[in-house]
Design a protein around this motif. Structure first.
Motif, mmCIF file in Angstrom:
data_model
loop_
_atom_site.group_PDB
_atom_site.id
_atom_site.type_symbol
_atom_site.label_atom_id
_atom_site.label_comp_id
_atom_site.label_asym_id
_atom_site.label_seq_id
_atom_site.Cartn_x
_atom_site.Cartn_y
_atom_site.Cartn_z
ATOM 1 N N SER A 422 0.818 -1.219 0.000
ATOM 2 C CA SER A 422 0.000 0.000 0.000
ATOM 3 C C SER A 422 0.848 1.264 0.000
ATOM 4 C CB SER A 422 -0.922 0.006 1.231
ATOM 5 O OG SER A 422 -0.161 -0.094 2.429
ATOM 6 N N LEU A 423 2.132 1.147 0.327
ATOM 7 C CA LEU A 423 2.980 2.336 0.356
ATOM 8 C C LEU A 423 3.140 3.014 -1.006
ATOM 9 C CD1 LEU A 423 5.711 1.203 2.912
ATOM 10 C CD2 LEU A 423 4.383 3.314 3.061
ATOM 11 N N PRO A 424 3.296 2.298 -2.130
ATOM 12 C CA PRO A 424 3.453 3.008 -3.401
ATOM 13 C C PRO A 424 2.322 3.970 -3.719
ATOM 14 C CG PRO A 424 4.080 0.722 -3.673
ATOM 15 C CD PRO A 424 3.474 0.841 -2.304
ATOM 16 N N GLY A 425 1.075 3.568 -3.418
ATOM 17 C CA GLY A 425 -0.045 4.457 -3.680
ATOM 18 C C GLY A 425 0.025 5.712 -2.840
ATOM 19 N N ASP A 426 0.313 5.552 -1.538
ATOM 20 C CA ASP A 426 0.420 6.717 -0.664
ATOM 21 C C ASP A 426 1.584 7.611 -1.073
ATOM 22 O OD1 ASP A 426 -1.766 5.908 0.800
ATOM 23 O OD2 ASP A 426 -0.608 5.042 2.445
ATOM 24 N N LEU A 427 2.714 6.991 -1.416
ATOM 25 C CA LEU A 427 3.881 7.782 -1.800
ATOM 26 C C LEU A 427 3.634 8.549 -3.094
ATOM 27 C CD1 LEU A 427 6.583 5.145 -0.901
ATOM 28 C CD2 LEU A 427 6.571 7.490 -0.010
ATOM 29 N N HIS A 428 3.034 7.910 -4.080
ATOM 30 C CA HIS A 428 2.794 8.570 -5.360
ATOM 31 C C HIS A 428 1.872 9.771 -5.191
ATOM 32 C CE1 HIS A 428 1.821 7.995 -9.916
ATOM 33 N NE2 HIS A 428 2.884 8.757 -9.749
ATOM 34 N N LYS A 429 0.873 9.635 -4.335
ATOM 35 C CA LYS A 429 -0.062 10.734 -4.096
ATOM 36 C C LYS A 429 0.530 11.822 -3.203
ATOM 37 C CE LYS A 429 -3.620 8.181 -2.642
ATOM 38 N NZ LYS A 429 -3.660 6.788 -3.123
ATOM 39 N N SER A 505 -2.464 -3.611 1.060
ATOM 40 C CA SER A 505 -2.865 -3.205 -0.281
ATOM 41 C C SER A 505 -3.765 -4.246 -0.928
ATOM 42 C CB SER A 505 -1.621 -2.972 -1.148
ATOM 43 O OG SER A 505 -1.990 -2.710 -2.480
ATOM 44 N N ILE A 506 -3.306 -5.472 -0.954
ATOM 45 C CA ILE A 506 -4.085 -6.504 -1.627
ATOM 46 C C ILE A 506 -5.347 -6.830 -0.828
ATOM 47 C CG2 ILE A 506 -3.170 -8.669 -0.669
ATOM 48 C CD1 ILE A 506 -3.541 -7.766 -4.397
ATOM 49 N N GLY A 507 -5.314 -6.579 0.476
ATOM 50 C CA GLY A 507 -6.525 -6.755 1.277
ATOM 51 C C GLY A 507 -7.615 -5.786 0.859
ATOM 52 N N GLY A 508 -7.215 -4.511 0.663
ATOM 53 C CA GLY A 508 -8.183 -3.529 0.192
ATOM 54 C C GLY A 508 -8.695 -3.853 -1.189
ATOM 55 N N LEU A 509 -7.794 -4.286 -2.073
ATOM 56 C CA LEU A 509 -8.207 -4.671 -3.423
ATOM 57 C C LEU A 509 -9.152 -5.864 -3.364
ATOM 58 C CD1 LEU A 509 -7.982 -4.379 -6.487
ATOM 59 C CD2 LEU A 509 -5.963 -5.860 -6.391
ATOM 60 N N SER A 510 -8.813 -6.843 -2.530
ATOM 61 C CA SER A 510 -9.652 -8.027 -2.381
ATOM 62 C C SER A 510 -11.076 -7.639 -1.982
ATOM 63 C CB SER A 510 -9.035 -8.964 -1.336
ATOM 64 O OG SER A 510 -9.904 -10.014 -1.014
ATOM 65 N N GLU A 511 -11.182 -6.718 -1.049
ATOM 66 C CA GLU A 511 -12.505 -6.287 -0.598
ATOM 67 C C GLU A 511 -13.263 -5.596 -1.730
ATOM 68 O OE1 GLU A 511 -14.173 -4.462 3.500
ATOM 69 O OE2 GLU A 511 -12.507 -3.355 2.596
ATOM 70 N N SER A 512 -12.553 -4.808 -2.533
ATOM 71 C CA SER A 512 -13.229 -4.040 -3.585
ATOM 72 C C SER A 512 -13.692 -4.913 -4.741
ATOM 73 C CB SER A 512 -12.291 -2.948 -4.113
ATOM 74 O OG SER A 512 -11.243 -3.505 -4.894
ATOM 75 N N VAL A 513 -13.110 -6.099 -4.903
ATOM 76 C CA VAL A 513 -13.505 -6.963 -6.029
ATOM 77 C C VAL A 513 -14.338 -8.156 -5.570
ATOM 78 C CG1 VAL A 513 -11.529 -6.252 -7.425
ATOM 79 C CG2 VAL A 513 -11.338 -8.285 -5.970
ATOM 80 N N GLY A 514 -14.808 -8.120 -4.343
ATOM 81 C CA GLY A 514 -15.700 -9.162 -3.880
ATOM 82 C C GLY A 514 -15.041 -10.390 -3.312
ATOM 83 N N ALA A 515 -13.737 -10.330 -3.053
ATOM 84 C CA ALA A 515 -13.043 -11.481 -2.481
ATOM 85 C C ALA A 515 -12.922 -11.395 -0.966
ATOM 86 C CB ALA A 515 -11.650 -11.625 -3.107
ATOM 87 N N GLU A 516 -13.482 -10.331 -0.371
ATOM 88 C CA GLU A 516 -13.747 -10.222 1.063
ATOM 89 C C GLU A 516 -12.493 -10.353 1.937
ATOM 90 O OE1 GLU A 516 -17.405 -12.400 2.178
ATOM 91 O OE2 GLU A 516 -17.580 -12.866 0.040
ATOM 92 N N ARG A 517 -11.355 -9.854 1.436
ATOM 93 C CA ARG A 517 -10.088 -9.864 2.174
ATOM 94 C C ARG A 517 -9.616 -11.276 2.527
ATOM 95 N NH1 ARG A 517 -7.969 -4.983 4.093
ATOM 96 N NH2 ARG A 517 -9.306 -3.201 3.595
ATOM 97 N N PHE A 518 -10.097 -12.266 1.806
ATOM 98 C CA PHE A 518 -9.722 -13.645 2.094
ATOM 99 C C PHE A 518 -8.214 -13.840 1.882
ATOM 100 C CE2 PHE A 518 -9.049 -18.053 0.603
ATOM 101 C CZ PHE A 518 -9.535 -18.749 1.714
#
Length: 624
Positions: A422-429, A505-518
């Motif tokens: 998740s750091l690359p997204g925060d750093l880029h912004k 990072s992938i936890g947030g992505l997982s939640e957004s695509v319906g994979a529920e942070r599994f």
């Protein structure tokens, strides 16, 4: 010297002597091409390259690694810090030592960064057959595990006879020094051939200079480019890594100062302008700033400089929405210059930008456009300040507050390295780059485990420079081994280890695509098979200390600031360990990114995610 003069050496000895005599030259300044060799020895290289490195250790510095993949990462970080004008070699044994190079080679080639790979190989004579760790292919006897390196190398050869090295070594250097075609170069070295003697021509060992060219733009292409810029009402420059590789930052600034065209940057291009330049809008794309992405949606001309337009930059084809948007691509690589059906300037970034500035003399964007983007920049600066600010110094910091504390400590010369999570997204912004070399994000391959070894390579390239490796707990567990190398070589890298108990990072992505942070938490497995129990009793700070680092634990914002200041002044490898509070949603993604969602599902989370996906993907355009 007589053309017949020869020197009798083994193939490995000849290769090391040859590498020590290679140089690049650009703008009249000469650089050693291969500055050193990383190595882990085993059968396949210990008696060949290993013996040669001992024999010529005054010519070729040797660095002892702990992981083959990490050695490549270190070499890549080194090459990037030196603007691709120098590289390092990596030698390994056969078998797993060689296949461990594949990830690093892919990273180097994706990012167009030079590294020389020297894996051991089977006996060319097949005297010992099958060999320990040899892959036996039933119908292709010349195949070895090293062939896995072919698709991720810009040049590959297997040296099956000593004399074959002459032509192949020259080709290898050509690719390492080529500003358009560089990447991983692999010379697979059968272990018997490494030890064979041959009468080498003396000319093979003479100093050789590989000039790194700066091709100028084609006059006809330049005329078309100038016409496109003059016709545009809302032009936007997208600065990529090619600006840095070409050392074109001043040329970019001259163009921007003359024309008022604003600049947004990719992960590789951030820092092309200082953050406080009025025309610098920060990152662009899925992890970009609000002002960059707003202008990208309304730009009628996008001027890409040294960028390959990844899906993060284009928001998977949804970002550039002006009905008449056109692209002008200035790139030394024709393959990238032709992307998005753009007009092309196939040339060196510095040469092209300088030519554009001269040809656009007297041209400037409308004052209202400048006023608009400067106001957007000011609004985003306020958002960054709010994200960095900690109203309670005694509180547990969020990840953005960790970056704010680091921002307050670093100087212009510091280098901040990151690659994944998740750091690359925060750093880029959010990150406010103070110099062209400060922001070092490997996001072409986004490889977990890159940061710590890359910090070693950067530190070797820039002695005395504070070098920071920022990693989360997931990334740390991928590749912490080069901490030992940092201790052994007394490289005072600074590690900021952010503990958030999982793949944020992938936890947030997982939640957004319906994979529920599994499967994205570091937690105990509970009765129903899910990982929702208490956090694991893992102490990563103790692990870093056990590998030889000095470790500073920070529990609050105040302690974090103090620890970062102490680490910056340290003369030994030092880790700042901080456990973060849950992230805030204050600065979400400003643009979409395509991750396909299950088209059918019995779970509500997935069906809701699919509906959102279909709404977003409807905005995709094919730029023709």
């Amino acid at each position: 010297m007589s053309a017949a003069a020869t020197r009798r050496l083994t193939t490995a000895q000849a290769l090391v002597r040859f590498l020590a005599a290679q140089y690049t030259e650009r703008d009249g300044v000469r650089h050693r091409l291969v500055t050193g060799t990383w190595g882990i020895f085993g059968h396949g290289n210990v008696a060949g390259i290993g013996q040669a490195l001992v024999e010529y250790r005054e010519m070729m510095p040797y660095h002892q690694g702990r992981s083959e993949q990490a050695m490549v990462h270190a070499a890549v970080g080194h090459a990037r810090q030196l603007n691709r004008l120098s590289a390092q070699a990596v030698t390994t044994s056969i078998g797993p030592g060689a296949t461990n190079l594949v990830t690093g080679a892919a990273l180097a080639t994706v990012n167009r960064l030079p590294v020389l790979l020297l894996p051991g190989d089977y006996f060319a004579s097949h005297a010992a057959d099958p060999l320990l760790q040899q892959l036996e292919h039933p119908v292709e006897a010349d195949v070895s595990v090293n062939d896995a390196l072919r698709p991720v190398s810009r040049y590959f050869d297997r040296i099956t006879r000593p004399e074959a090295l002459v032509a192949s070594a020259l080709q290898a250097m050509r690719v390492l020094g080529d500003p358009a075609e560089t990447g991983a170069v692999t010379l697979a070295l059968p272990q018997d051939v490494q030890a064979q003697a041959y009468d080498w021509p003396e000319e093979f060992f003479a100093d050789r200079v590989w000039r790194v060219r700066r091709p100028a733009p084609d006059p006809a292409e330049l005329i078309e480019a100038v016409r496109a810029v003059r016709a545009a009402a809302r032009p936007l420059i997208v600065a990529g890594g090619g600006v840095h590789h070409s050392e074109a930052e001043e040329a970019l600034r001259a163009l921007v100062d003359a024309t008022g065209i604003p600049v947004a940057s990719t992960q590789a291009g951030k820092g092309a302008l200082r953050h406080d330049h009025p025309a610098d809008l920060g990152g662009i794309g899925h992890t970009g700033t609000a002002v960059s992405d707003a202008l990208a949606r309304t730009a009628d001309l996008v001027i890409g400089v040294g960028t390959r337009y990844s899906d993060f930059t284009t928001a998977s084809g949804t970002l550039f929405q002006h009905p008449d948007v056109r692209f002008l691509n200035l790139n030394i690589t024709a393959f990238d210059a032709h992307k998005l059906a753009g007009g092309t300037l196939v040339c060196d970034a510095r040469s092209g930008l300088t030519a554009l500035t001269e040809a656009l003399s007297g041209h400037r964007v409308d004052a209202a456009y400048e006023t608009e983007y400067r106001a957007g920049k000011a609004r985003w600066a306020e958002a960054v300040e709010a994200a960095f600010r900690a109203d309670d110094d005694g509180a547990v910091p969020t990840q953005t507050q960790v970056l704010g504390a680091l921002d307050a400590v670093v100087g212009d010369e510091d280098v901040v390295i990151n690659a994944a999570g998740s750091l690359p997204g925060d750093l880029h912004k959010l990150w406010r780059a103070r110099s062209s070399r400060q922001y070092h994000l490997e996001y072409g391959y986004s490889c977990m485990g890159y940061e710590i070894p890359a910090a070693l390579g950067v530190q070797q390239a820039a002695p005395g420079t504070p070098v920071w490796a920022l990693v989360g707990d997931g990334t740390y567990l991928m590749n912490p081994t080069e901490i030992v190398t940092a201790v052994q070589e007394n490289l005072p890298v600074k590690l900021v280890l952010v503990q958030n108990h999982g793949y944020a990072s992938i936890g947030g992505l997982s939640e957004s695509v319906g994979a529920e942070r599994f499967g994205t938490d570091y937690r105990h497995r509970v009765a129903d098979g899910s990982f929702t129990g208490a956090p694991l009793p893992v102490d990563l700070a103790a692990n870093a200390a056990s590998l030889g680092m000095d470790v500073l634990r920070a529990k609050t914002v105040r302690e974090l600031r103090e620890a970062l200041s102490t680490a910056r002044a340290a003369s030994r490898p030092t880790c700042v360990y901080v456990e973060t509070a849950p992230p805030s949603a204050a600065l979400p993604a400003q643009a979409w990114w395509d991750v396909p969602v299950a088209e059918v599902s019995a779970r509500e989370a997935a069906t809701d995610a699919r509906a959102a996906y279909e709404r977003a993907v409807a905005d995709r355009r094919r730029h023709l």
